[in-house]
Scaffold this motif. Sequence first.
Motif, short mmCIF file in Angstrom:
data_model
loop_
_atom_site.label_atom_id
_atom_site.label_comp_id
_atom_site.label_asym_id
_atom_site.label_seq_id
_atom_site.Cartn_x
_atom_site.Cartn_y
_atom_site.Cartn_z
N ARG A 339 1.11 -0.84 -0.15
CA ARG A 339 -0.34 0.17 -0.05
C ARG A 339 1.01 1.28 0.10
NH1 ARG A 339 -5.78 -1.87 1.51
NH2 ARG A 339 -6.06 0.42 1.70
N LYS A 340 0.11 2.44 -0.25
CA LYS A 340 1.13 3.41 -0.33
C LYS A 340 1.52 3.69 0.82
CE LYS A 340 -2.10 6.01 -4.18
NZ LYS A 340 -2.30 6.37 -5.00
N ASP A 341 0.65 4.10 1.58
CA ASP A 341 1.39 4.90 3.06
C ASP A 341 2.80 3.50 3.88
OD1 ASP A 341 1.28 6.44 5.05
OD2 ASP A 341 -0.99 6.08 5.76
N LYS A 342 3.12 3.62 3.34
CA LYS A 342 4.15 2.17 4.04
C LYS A 342 4.56 2.48 5.79
CE LYS A 342 5.86 1.50 -0.91
NZ LYS A 342 4.46 -0.57 -1.31
N LYS A 343 4.90 4.30 5.33
CA LYS A 343 6.29 4.64 7.07
C LYS A 343 4.74 4.11 7.80
CE LYS A 343 7.63 7.59 9.09
NZ LYS A 343 8.55 9.52 8.77
N ALA A 344 3.56 4.61 7.45
CA ALA A 344 2.08 4.52 9.00
C ALA A 344 2.19 2.97 8.98
CB ALA A 344 0.82 5.01 8.58
N TYR A 345 1.90 1.76 8.22
CA TYR A 345 1.70 0.39 7.97
C TYR A 345 2.84 0.14 9.12
CZ TYR A 345 -2.28 0.30 5.84
OH TYR A 345 -3.03 0.41 4.87
N ARG A 346 4.35 0.70 8.46
CA ARG A 346 5.30 -0.34 9.30
C ARG A 346 5.70 0.31 10.41
NH1 ARG A 346 8.11 1.31 4.64
NH2 ARG A 346 8.99 2.63 5.34
N GLN A 347 4.59 1.51 11.00
CA GLN A 347 4.61 1.90 12.48
C GLN A 347 3.48 0.43 13.31
OE1 GLN A 347 3.92 5.80 11.82
NE2 GLN A 347 6.43 6.31 11.85
N ALA A 348 2.72 0.56 12.51
CA ALA A 348 1.37 -0.10 12.74
C ALA A 348 1.88 -1.55 13.08
CB ALA A 348 0.30 -0.16 11.85
N ALA A 349 2.81 -1.95 12.13
CA ALA A 349 2.92 -3.29 12.61
C ALA A 349 4.09 -3.68 13.97
CB ALA A 349 4.19 -3.56 11.71
N LYS A 350 4.83 -2.38 14.38
CA LYS A 350 5.08 -2.24 15.68
C LYS A 350 4.73 -1.85 16.76
CE LYS A 350 9.25 0.91 17.79
NZ LYS A 350 9.97 1.51 17.51
N ALA A 351 3.67 -1.19 16.55
CA ALA A 351 2.93 -1.15 17.36
C ALA A 351 1.71 -2.50 18.08
CB ALA A 351 1.27 -0.20 17.26
N ALA A 352 1.72 -3.38 16.98
CA ALA A 352 1.42 -4.64 16.97
C ALA A 352 2.38 -5.75 18.01
CB ALA A 352 0.88 -5.12 16.20
N ARG A 353 3.04 -5.37 18.01
CA ARG A 353 4.45 -6.02 19.08
C ARG A 353 4.98 -5.38 20.55
NH1 ARG A 353 7.45 -6.01 14.21
NH2 ARG A 353 8.57 -4.38 14.62
N THR A 354 4.31 -4.14 20.44
CA THR A 354 4.93 -4.21 21.49
C THR A 354 3.84 -2.93 22.59
OG1 THR A 354 5.67 -1.58 20.38
CG2 THR A 354 6.92 -3.72 20.63
N GLU A 355 3.71 -1.22 21.82
CA GLU A 355 2.76 -0.44 22.67
C GLU A 355 1.23 -1.00 22.53
OE1 GLU A 355 4.94 0.27 20.15
OE2 GLU A 355 5.65 2.17 19.99
#
Length: 431
Positions: A339-355
């Motif tokens: 998808r276009k919003d790559k950075k936001a999705y990467r941040q979402a993946a990180k959030a799923a592991r931690t925050e």
Amino acid sequence: MNPVIVIPTFVSPRRRKDSGSVIATYDHTTPLSNPGELPRLLTSLQKVRGIGQIIVLVAAEPAISDQAAEKVQDIVSRFPSLNIAIIGADECNLVQQRMEQLGLGKLSKEIGLVGYGAIRNLGLVLANVMGFDSIVFLDDDEVIDDADFLQKGVYGLGKLTRKGVPILAKTGFYLNSEGSYLSKSQDKWYNRFWQQGKAFNKWITKAMRGPRLSRSNHVCGGCLAIHKEAFKRLSFDPWVARGEDLDYMLNLRMYGSDIWFDNQWSLRHLPPASTSEGTRFRQDIYRWLYEYRKMEYSRTQIDLMQVKPQSLEPYPGPFLEPGITKRIRITAILRSLARKDKKAYRQAAKAARTEAVMYAQRNCSKYFEFQFVWPELMARMDSDQILHTAIVQSVARRQAAANMAAAFPVAGAGAGVDPGVTSEIRLNIAE
């Protein structure tokens, strides 16, 4: 019935992607310089029969709260045929003052103008204080075409089914820009583990073929009617990042009630384009991980009904099962590749592991603690004349300021308004 219509609207200094706060990140906000979608909704409401009191809740950052309320007041002033009260930071402060005076403590997190759940709780409190027997929630990005919309909304509300079950909350459905009630789900390879739209379509297709009123597995928060017997017992959850409407259905079931689906009650939902799909998915991650932990915690409480994912098939059951954490993380990674919003999705993946995991664990029990307070709060504030009078005076003051500004535009919005009025209103509460 005597329903009040409540419409939350979200105002920001400018259209932006993310506030940084999980609770205060919304699907869409309207910049101060933009009229947004609210005028379109109010225009459509003029054609609806039986409309009484309308309350518009103005959510905005503290730095622009006064400007936001003035902006919305200017908009509603163009609709003199509608009885609209603007509730902004000043009126919210009056509610907080009254709760503290009654010994209910500071509940600004739970009832206020920040976060979907807290905003809806403020609407419930206001409906209770003003003596309404029901509330109909709308969203500002909707259009109502049916003149009998309100009549259909309260159809069956407060009545008993043939089996003697009370109907205390009900929802309708949205029509999208194409006139369809089906989700525009994308059956793409990167959504293999996240078939939310497909699951919803399966559920609503069956519900539309059924009787007019049936038990619902879904809630449209912008097409939602709640009877006083429900809202004086049960609040919304202020800790859920989004999806507080569906969460309310789960809460009702846990506390021995239910929500009903009316397949003849609808409106058009026409939201503006999302500024960041990745940010919205991040909110979904917080939402579903929190929801899963909350359901798990609820099963440890002996005074609650057990709500299991199997009872919520085909939707939202699959999103409340143990594998949700892994599915969320994989979906975020796959979308970050496609998808276009790559950075936001990467941040979402990180959030799923931690925050997001930590947020769910830290907050999953708080709603149930708040529920011990809510029924007493609502009982003590039921038709409270002191608070009702103070709110009416505050609303009238803002309307007078808007009228003065319109009559004397050079003098400014506050011309001719006694600056001591607000202090006097607060003093009356403290007496």
